[in-house]
Design a protein around this motif. Structure first.
Motif: not given
Length: 686
Positions: A65-83
């Motif tokens: 659900s998080w993967l489906a509803n989360t957009d990667i910020p425009a200034d990031k290559a990835s987004w997740g726990s570490f980011d």
């Protein structure tokens, strides 16, 4: 002097303010958690995708659900726990920097250095007016070269300022006498992430080469070069020749191949007209009688190649790499050109990071522990450190029991493994002693500040050649969201910034903490016993402590893991490199195994409480999968498949779980389920 990926391959191949970090306990006693108020489960059910069966894809089940509803910020290559934690760490540091600026500390104080360095980056108006003027002295030095001896000296001088050159050097403990630091020489010199980018002929690689060449053209045009298109072709030609003689990342992971001590005269003989004495003088390298050469054939071929390339082409190459090294510190056309290739083309990022965040990253890079002192005073509690110590002690105890219970290892090798484990030390939060940064910082001299900072760092590192190893030294700052194992010191290190949710949460039940930070601890411990770490003994020396039969068994098991990860294909035309990622995959599997055992031991016979509908065992595995919650842009994911020794996040979660029988028991995994592997095919190493 840069720390290249090869350094990482070799060395990771990395309470109250001023307090001491703890060293590893020697016993095997398991520490029970302290009695406290009722704790939350720590599982985040709102992120679950219950349309997916946990037996088929546990990573998707926990994070879908998080993967489906989360957009990667425009200034990031990835987004997740570490980011997310890295962003929060940057925000915390920004606040500390602003407070330092408001305090107006006296010259040389932490507040003055931090505040003025950041201010010099944030003064955009001044930087736009300066253009590339701050680099003109270095560019003039390059233009004045009229011999290969002068070129050699200048390569050393530029490398002192962390400009890319074909000859990389760094200082870490000697692999055969880890009591003392040694000088290592490693291949370097290309501007794209890996040698494969220069030779692959698929459409994506061809386009990336074109994008890279366009960036080189732009940089050279901006500094007024008369024929930037032709010069850019010359730069690419030089780098292609260097890439052709470089070792692959997989080959450069082989410890038996990369430890090659040479006398100075022997090393000089390899380099032809690349004058090592002159390089050393430019670097400011103290006299030394030994150099450990990581890729001997590369340096032999570099010696042949060096004077086959014209001085004019070397000058163009060095002009570009000098500008590229400082581009983010110059006016916006330079920074934008670098962003267009390294972030947009390579990683799919569409917007620059906000300037304040780039300023924080730069300040951390130049004054890391100066900032770290302020960070831990504000953001790291003695209670968090104490609870982490309990976790680490329990993981070490579980690892000890796990070694004792191995059915494939002889008693002789078990005794050697236990000896190594006994000697593991650990550091939590922040260093025992803080670095000093004794160089001038001015609020109106950004490039000058960075040149002085880089020179100071080079002098600091090179000054350790031949000296006893400082066991208190850290390779990461406290505000870094990461952790590492150092094989040459046999130590595990956990900076303060990673000790936060979802990895470590003081308010949640231990099951999730063991599944998350416990698996990280076990992972770092596991690096001492992965395909590389297993070649170092407990004192950090490269030494075979294995019985032959046990080593054969170990290789059979690790080869099976290579085959498993080779089969993972995140894209139809691109797969995981199971050999390149082997060390990290062993770490992930061992970390999961030992963290689970440590968690069960920590319960000390207590009743297993169901919270939010999940058993302790299930919550442990959910905590493990939550910690890998990440999504990446396709371009970034493709780049990481070529350059990163870690597998993609979904395989870091599902891969170890598919080998781990307690996971099968916790979630009733059976034959026919997608994560099911027959018992005979489940890889167990530690």
């Amino acid at each position: 002097m840069k720390k290249t990926a090869l350094v990482i391959a070799l060395t990771a191949a990395l309470a109250a303010l001023g307090g001491c970090s703890s060293q590893g306990e020697r016993g095997t006693q398991v520490v029970a958690p302290q009695k406290a108020q009722a704790l939350k489960s720590g599982i985040e059910q709102s992120h679950f995708d219950t349309s997916v069966r946990p037996q088929d894809d546990f990573f998707q089940y926990v994070n879908g659900s998080w993967l489906a509803n989360t957009d990667i910020p425009a200034d990031k290559a990835s987004w997740g726990s570490f980011d997310r934690l890295r962003f929060e760490s940057d925000e915390a540091v920004k606040t500390l920097i602003h407070e330092a600026q408001q305090q107006s500390g006296k010259a040389g104080s932490s507040e003055q250095k931090i505040g003025d360095l950041y201010a010099s980056f944030m003064n955009e108006q001044a930087l736009e007016q300066l253009g590339h003027k701050p680099l003109q002295p270095l560019l003039a030095d390059i233009a004045a070269i009229d011999s290969y001896d002068q070129l050699s000296t200048l390569m050393g001088k530029l490398q002192r300022h962390q400009v890319t050159t074909p000859l990389g050097v760094f200082v870490v403990p000697d692999g055969k006498d880890a009591r003392f630091n040694a000088l290592y020489a490693a291949q370097d010199g290309i501007g794209m992430p890996d040698k494969d980018y220069y030779s692959k002929d698929d459409d994506k690689s061809v386009q990336l080469r074109a994008d890279y060449q366009n960036m080189v053209v732009t940089m050279l045009r901006l500094i007024g070069e008369p024929n930037p298109e032709a010069q850019a072709r010359a730069v690419l030609a030089v780098e292609t020749k260097l890439a052709d003689i470089m070792w692959s990342r997989t080959k450069s992971r082989e410890i038996s191949l990369i430890y090659n001590p040479h006398g100075t005269a022997e090393f000089e003989a390899k380099l032809g007209k690349l004058n090592w004495d002159n390089v050393s003088a430019g670097l400011g390298l103290p006299a030394q009688d030994k150099i450990i050469v990581m890729q001997p054939s590369y340096f032999e071929e570099l010696g042949t190649l060096f004077d086959q390339i014209s001085l004019a082409d070397w000058q163009t190459y060095l002009k570009f790499h000098t500008v590229n090294s400082f581009a983010e510190l110059l006016s916006s056309p330079f920074a934008d050109a670098r962003f267009a290739f390294y972030s947009k083309s390579l990683r799919g990022v569409t917007e620059q990071q906000p300037r304040w965040q780039r300023g924080v990253v730069m300040t951390n890079a130049m004054l890391g522990e100066e900032v770290g002192k302020l960070y831990v005073a504000r953001h790291f509690s003695p209670a968090a450190k104490a609870r982490m110590e309990t976790l680490v002690q329990n993981l070490i105890a579980a690892y000890r029991m796990s070694i004792d219970n191995l059915d494939w290892m002889t008693d002789e090798t078990k005794a050697a493994a236990q000896d190594k484990l006994t000697k593991v030390s650990y550091k939590i939060g922040y260093p025992d002693h803080w670095r000093s940064y004794d160089f001038e910082i001015k609020a109106d001299d950004l490039v000058g500040n960075v040149i002085r900072a880089r020179g100071h760092e080079t002098d600091f590192q090179l000054g350790q050649v031949g000296q006893p190893v400082d066991q208190t030294k850290w390779e990461m700052t406290p505000q870094t969201v990461n952790a590492y194992y150092h094989p040459l010191k046999n130590e595990i290190v956990f900076p303060a910034a990673i000790l936060q949710p979802p990895f470590f949460d003081m308010s949640v039940d231990d099951a999730v903490n063991y599944g998350a930070i416990g698996a990280v601890i076990g992972h770092e411990l596991g690096h001492g016993f992965d395909d590389q770490g297993a070649q170092f003994d407990g004192d950090g020396n490269i030494r075979n402590w294995w019985q032959d039969a046990d080593l054969d068994q170990f290789k059979q098991r690790t080869d099976a893991l290579v085959a498993q990860y080779d089969s993972y294909k995140p894209f139809a035309d691109a797969a995981v490199n199971g050999r390149m990622t082997l060390g990290e995959n062993i770490g992930d599997l061992g970390g999961l195994t030992v963290a689970y055992k440590a968690y069960l031991l920590s319960l000390s016979g207590k009743d297993k409480e169901i919270i939010d509908g999940y058993t302790p065992e299930q919550r442990f595995f959910i905590g493990f999968a939550q910690s890998w919650r990440t999504k990446k842009r396709e371009a970034a994911a493709r780049q990481r498949l070529i350059t990163d020794v870690h597998s993609p996040a979904q395989y870091r979660a599902n891969g170890p779980l598919s080998n781990f029988t307690p996971f099968y028991e916790a979630f009733a995994v059976k034959e026919g389920d997608k994560l099911f592997r027959p018992q005979s095919e489940r890889v167990k190493i530690w």
